[in-house]
Design an enzyme around this catalytic site. Structure first.
Site, mmCIF file in Angstrom:
data_model
loop_
_atom_site.group_PDB
_atom_site.id
_atom_site.type_symbol
_atom_site.label_atom_id
_atom_site.label_comp_id
_atom_site.label_asym_id
_atom_site.label_seq_id
_atom_site.Cartn_x
_atom_site.Cartn_y
_atom_site.Cartn_z
ATOM 1 N N ASP A 172 -8.164 -54.059 14.457
ATOM 2 C CA ASP A 172 -8.155 -53.224 13.206
ATOM 3 C C ASP A 172 -9.471 -52.647 13.170
ATOM 4 O O ASP A 172 -10.103 -52.763 14.268
ATOM 5 C CB ASP A 172 -7.752 -54.107 11.896
ATOM 6 C CG ASP A 172 -7.480 -53.051 10.643
ATOM 7 O OD1 ASP A 172 -6.630 -52.723 10.473
ATOM 8 O OD2 ASP A 172 -8.599 -52.982 9.878
ATOM 9 N N LYS A 196 2.128 -61.463 11.524
ATOM 10 C CA LYS A 196 1.588 -60.431 12.306
ATOM 11 C C LYS A 196 0.790 -59.389 11.615
ATOM 12 O O LYS A 196 1.167 -59.083 10.485
ATOM 13 C CB LYS A 196 3.019 -59.669 12.827
ATOM 14 C CG LYS A 196 2.257 -58.619 13.898
ATOM 15 C CD LYS A 196 2.526 -59.188 15.343
ATOM 16 C CE LYS A 196 1.779 -58.108 16.260
ATOM 17 N NZ LYS A 196 0.374 -58.392 16.321
ATOM 18 N N THR A 250 -0.544 -46.242 16.818
ATOM 19 C CA THR A 250 -0.665 -45.643 15.335
ATOM 20 C C THR A 250 -0.924 -44.343 15.008
ATOM 21 O O THR A 250 -0.311 -43.683 14.391
ATOM 22 C CB THR A 250 -1.952 -46.361 14.846
ATOM 23 O OG1 THR A 250 -1.786 -47.718 15.103
ATOM 24 C CG2 THR A 250 -1.856 -46.547 13.306
ATOM 25 N N ASN A 276 -9.729 -45.489 16.598
ATOM 26 C CA ASN A 276 -8.643 -45.679 17.288
ATOM 27 C C ASN A 276 -7.492 -44.909 16.690
ATOM 28 O O ASN A 276 -6.852 -43.931 17.524
ATOM 29 C CB ASN A 276 -8.010 -47.041 17.594
ATOM 30 C CG ASN A 276 -6.518 -47.198 18.090
ATOM 31 O OD1 ASN A 276 -5.658 -47.333 17.512
ATOM 32 N ND2 ASN A 276 -6.589 -47.183 19.499
ATOM 33 N N SER A 292 2.946 -53.149 18.644
ATOM 34 C CA SER A 292 2.708 -54.672 18.896
ATOM 35 C C SER A 292 3.718 -55.618 19.279
ATOM 36 O O SER A 292 3.787 -56.440 20.137
ATOM 37 C CB SER A 292 1.770 -55.120 17.724
ATOM 38 O OG SER A 292 0.527 -54.591 17.915
ATOM 39 N N GLN A 341 0.919 -55.330 4.597
ATOM 40 C CA GLN A 341 1.327 -55.448 6.192
ATOM 41 C C GLN A 341 2.835 -56.120 5.824
ATOM 42 O O GLN A 341 3.889 -55.854 6.762
ATOM 43 C CB GLN A 341 0.561 -56.493 6.856
ATOM 44 C CG GLN A 341 0.871 -56.412 8.230
ATOM 45 C CD GLN A 341 0.081 -55.421 9.012
ATOM 46 O OE1 GLN A 341 -1.209 -54.986 8.895
ATOM 47 N NE2 GLN A 341 0.691 -54.801 10.012
ATOM 48 N N LYS A 344 -3.060 -60.864 7.747
ATOM 49 C CA LYS A 344 -4.221 -60.149 7.779
ATOM 50 C C LYS A 344 -5.303 -61.039 8.172
ATOM 51 O O LYS A 344 -5.224 -62.131 7.679
ATOM 52 C CB LYS A 344 -4.542 -58.993 7.178
ATOM 53 C CG LYS A 344 -5.376 -57.939 7.617
ATOM 54 C CD LYS A 344 -4.361 -56.660 8.224
ATOM 55 C CE LYS A 344 -5.288 -55.748 9.000
ATOM 56 N NZ LYS A 344 -4.549 -54.432 9.565
ATOM 57 N N LYS A 376 5.148 -53.260 5.424
ATOM 58 C CA LYS A 376 5.045 -52.091 6.626
ATOM 59 C C LYS A 376 5.804 -52.761 7.776
ATOM 60 O O LYS A 376 6.536 -52.251 8.299
ATOM 61 C CB LYS A 376 3.731 -51.997 7.163
ATOM 62 C CG LYS A 376 3.328 -51.139 8.333
ATOM 63 C CD LYS A 376 1.818 -51.509 8.691
ATOM 64 C CE LYS A 376 1.059 -51.023 7.790
ATOM 65 N NZ LYS A 376 -0.431 -51.050 8.348
HETATM 66 P P1 NDP Z 1 -11.748 -47.940 14.289
HETATM 67 O O1 NDP Z 1 -12.689 -48.978 14.187
HETATM 68 O O2 NDP Z 1 -11.340 -47.918 15.568
HETATM 69 O O3 NDP Z 1 -12.107 -46.880 13.604
HETATM 70 C C1 NDP Z 1 -12.687 -46.576 12.511
HETATM 71 C C2 NDP Z 1 -13.223 -45.252 12.146
HETATM 72 O O4 NDP Z 1 -13.321 -45.024 10.473
HETATM 73 C C3 NDP Z 1 -14.296 -45.012 12.783
HETATM 74 O O5 NDP Z 1 -14.617 -43.681 13.108
HETATM 75 C C4 NDP Z 1 -15.594 -45.497 11.712
HETATM 76 O O6 NDP Z 1 -16.679 -44.868 11.822
HETATM 77 C C5 NDP Z 1 -14.700 -45.025 10.223
HETATM 78 N N1 NDP Z 1 -14.982 -45.627 9.299
HETATM 79 C C6 NDP Z 1 -14.977 -47.080 8.908
HETATM 80 N N2 NDP Z 1 -15.348 -47.329 7.780
HETATM 81 C C7 NDP Z 1 -15.867 -46.319 7.228
HETATM 82 C C8 NDP Z 1 -16.285 -45.915 6.063
HETATM 83 N N3 NDP Z 1 -16.529 -46.728 4.981
HETATM 84 N N4 NDP Z 1 -16.660 -44.556 5.654
HETATM 85 C C9 NDP Z 1 -16.324 -43.671 6.678
HETATM 86 N N5 NDP Z 1 -15.969 -43.969 7.793
HETATM 87 C C10 NDP Z 1 -15.541 -45.142 7.990
HETATM 88 O O7 NDP Z 1 -10.303 -48.456 13.218
HETATM 89 P P2 NDP Z 1 -8.712 -47.873 13.467
HETATM 90 O O8 NDP Z 1 -8.905 -46.539 13.774
HETATM 91 O O9 NDP Z 1 -8.241 -48.814 14.137
HETATM 92 O O10 NDP Z 1 -8.422 -48.152 12.080
HETATM 93 C C11 NDP Z 1 -8.596 -46.821 10.871
HETATM 94 C C12 NDP Z 1 -7.744 -47.395 9.740
HETATM 95 O O11 NDP Z 1 -6.242 -47.249 9.922
HETATM 96 C C13 NDP Z 1 -7.879 -48.624 9.169
HETATM 97 O O12 NDP Z 1 -7.718 -48.249 7.815
HETATM 98 C C14 NDP Z 1 -7.029 -49.600 9.610
HETATM 99 O O13 NDP Z 1 -6.694 -50.561 8.903
HETATM 100 C C15 NDP Z 1 -5.686 -48.750 9.793
HETATM 101 N N6 NDP Z 1 -4.792 -49.127 10.998
HETATM 102 C C16 NDP Z 1 -5.149 -49.200 12.123
HETATM 103 C C17 NDP Z 1 -4.238 -49.546 13.107
HETATM 104 C C18 NDP Z 1 -4.380 -49.837 14.413
HETATM 105 O O14 NDP Z 1 -3.281 -50.056 15.153
HETATM 106 N N7 NDP Z 1 -5.781 -49.839 15.116
HETATM 107 C C19 NDP Z 1 -2.892 -49.980 12.734
HETATM 108 C C20 NDP Z 1 -2.576 -49.441 11.293
HETATM 109 C C21 NDP Z 1 -3.270 -49.015 10.193
HETATM 110 P P3 NDP Z 1 -17.605 -45.519 12.906
HETATM 111 O O15 NDP Z 1 -17.179 -44.915 14.206
HETATM 112 O O16 NDP Z 1 -18.949 -44.830 12.380
HETATM 113 O O17 NDP Z 1 -17.663 -46.928 12.754
#
Ligand code: NDP
Length: 452
Positions: free
Chosen positions: A167, A91, A210, A241, A384, A112, A127, A115
């Site tokens: 993700d 997962k 999350t 997200n 999930s 993962q 992943k 976690k």
């Molecule tokens: P999203 O794609 O929804 O959002 C990512 C955000 O981070 C966006 O605002 C994006 O900017 C910004 N971002 C991405 N890369 C960069 C960078 N290199 N520099 C600056 N800003 C950046 O992803 P999530 O919110 O789902 O995920 C965020 C983090 O949380 C990740 O590390 C993910 O692995 C982790 N995570 C997520 C889970 C989930 O349920 N979604 C669960 C557990 C962990 P822009 O809007 O401009 O693209």
């Protein structure tokens, strides 16, 4: 002696995985932090558990051809790393971002494993993703890419085998296209992906899980020190997200969020981030945060290029609690120094591995509490798994039921990480506590199941 063994294993990892810097960083953090357990119990080294754990069960890499809106065939790489299934079916999410490569997918898959073990639910670690960049692509292009991606991935997944989720770059829209194609290829309406739409097998509360879970974890962490989030000034990096629902829950709990960010820059809104505008800009219109500054002239947009020396503007804004919730290695030593200078009391990781090792060390040396991502952001994968449970029982719980379960799970993850840190003589060091607790559950299961 044990340190020497760990050093050897890390050297082997480096030699066998050239260029996979993030994977090396993630394995190093885990292996160095579990030394107290290895000293207390010789079985793990005797049975070669670590060497077995750092190699994925299986790595699948495939070509994804898709046709853009001009009729031109484009090619990307697809990945699925099925890391470990000792405690349950694989997962873990799928990431679509231009920076995705094998090292990134392996680091995320490795994290993962632990976690998922911490959630106390039966899920193994995996992943996947692609270097496909959804930015600037039409809905039709995203759909055609997702369909082509699934044309290959469907051979390796299944509700009892491997259940991917979202993700970075993979949200409800992408999960919908992926699910539709899986169903078309197999003829089965299965809970083979999580993060599904509410009308077709999704769970209430998954979207929020999350972010909300990260805040519940921070609340537990501060609670140990008779403190709380109420009235605290917070900064939350990202505006995807995880970040959006972190901000929502923080505001529910009367904390004040003054900054968030995206890949174009940082918004500083001293009067507090307006969540409705943020959701409109990022969730509905998928625009840069520059648009937020246009709606709120009392806020300030700081361009991403503002800190050429390697720091990020958001961590230089004074705060009590920082929630790195965007991406890996986004909070560096320069940033950690600034947070300490400004009196930050807690760094709570919403993203995976967002804080660099030297920044973590500096924060800890200076008395800043630290919640590691593999514990603090586990609410997403836990929910999930709740979605999988509902799918298996062909039922749907309401939002409150899911939220109560999520809250309980986050409390119990905190408890196990904290108590394990005490048991292994590192009171309050949640990196040690979370890594040992997660590792022990997986390693013991591997020993039970023999050398497979
Ligand atoms: P999203 O794609 O929804 O959002 C990512 C955000 O981070 C966006 O605002 C994006 O900017 C910004 N971002 C991405 N890369 C960069 C960078 N290199 N520099 C600056 N800003 C950046 O992803 P999530 O919110 O789902 O995920 C965020 C983090 O949380 C990740 O590390 C993910 O692995 C982790 N995570 C997520 C889970 C989930 O349920 N979604 C669960 C557990 C962990 P822009 O809007 O401009 O693209």
């Amino acid at each position: 002696m044990i340190y020497e063994e760990i050093k050897h294993i890390l050297k082997d990892i480096k030699e066998c995985s050239p260029g996979q810097d993030e994977f090396y960083q993630a394995t190093r953090e885990v292996l160095e932090s579990i030394v107290p357990l290895l000293e207390a119990d010789s079985r793990y080294l005797e049975q070669n558990i670590i060497k077995r754990l750092v190699v994925p069960d299986r790595t699948i890499i495939f070509r994804v051809n898709w046709v853009d809106d001009r009729g031109v065939v484009q090619t990307n790489l697809g990945y699925r790393v099925q890391f470990n299934s000792a405690i349950g079916p694989y997962k873990g999410g799928l990431r679509f971002h231009k920076s995705v490569n094998l090292g990134v997918v392996k680091f995320l898959g490795f994290e993962q494993i632990f976690k998922n073990a911490l959630t106390s639910l039966q899920i193994g670690g995996a992943k996947g993703g692609s270097n496909f960049n959804p930015k600037g692509k039409s809905d039709n292009e995203v759909m055609r890419f997702c369909q082509s991606f699934m044309n290959e991935l469907y051979k390796y997944i299944g509700k009892n085998r491997d259940v991917p989720a979202g993700d970075i770059g993979v949200g409800k829209r992408e999960i919908g296209y992926l699910f539709g194609q899986y169903k078309k290829l197999t003829g089965d309406f299965d809970g083979v992906l999580t993060g599904k739409g509410l009308n077709w097998g999704g769970s209430f509360g998954r979207k929020q899980a999350t972010g909300y879970g990260s805040v519940y974890f921070a609340q537990e962490h501060l609670g140990v020190y008779n403190n709380s989030l109420e009235g605290k000034t917070c900064v939350v990096s990202g505006s995807g997200n995880v970040a959006i629902y972190t901000i929502e829950k923080l505001q529910d709990l009367d904390a004040k969020v003054v900054a968030c960010s995206d890949s174009t820059g940082t918004i500083y809104h001293k009067n507090g981030i307006d969540l409705a505008s943020l959701k409109a800009v990022k969730e509905i219109h998928r625009e840069s945060l520059k648009s937020y500054a246009k709606i709120h002239p009392d806020s300030k947009f700081i361009d991403i290029s503002h800190y050429p020396e390697g720091g990020h503007a958001i961590w230089h804004i004074p705060c009590d609690v920082a929630f790195p919730s965007a991406t890996q290695n986004e909070l560096s030593l320069i940033d950690a120094k600034e947070l300490v200078k400004n009196g930050c009391i807690l760094v709570n990781e919403g993203a995976n591995m967002p804080t660099t090792p030297d920044a973590i060390e500096y924060l800890q040396q200076n008395g800043v509490l630290f919640s590691p991502g593999k514990a603090a952001n586990a609410g997403g994968v836990a929910t999930s798994q709740l979605e999988m449970s509902q799918n298996a029982a062909m039922t749907q719980w309401n939002f409150e039921e899911v939220d109560i379960k999520l809250h309980q799970i986050m409390k119990s993850i905190f408890k196990v990480a904290y108590e394990t840190s005490i048991e292994y003589k590192n009171r309050g060091n949640l990196i040690v506590g979370a890594n040992i607790a997660g590792f022990k559950k997986v390693a013991d299961s591997m020993i039970d199941q023999g050398a497979v």
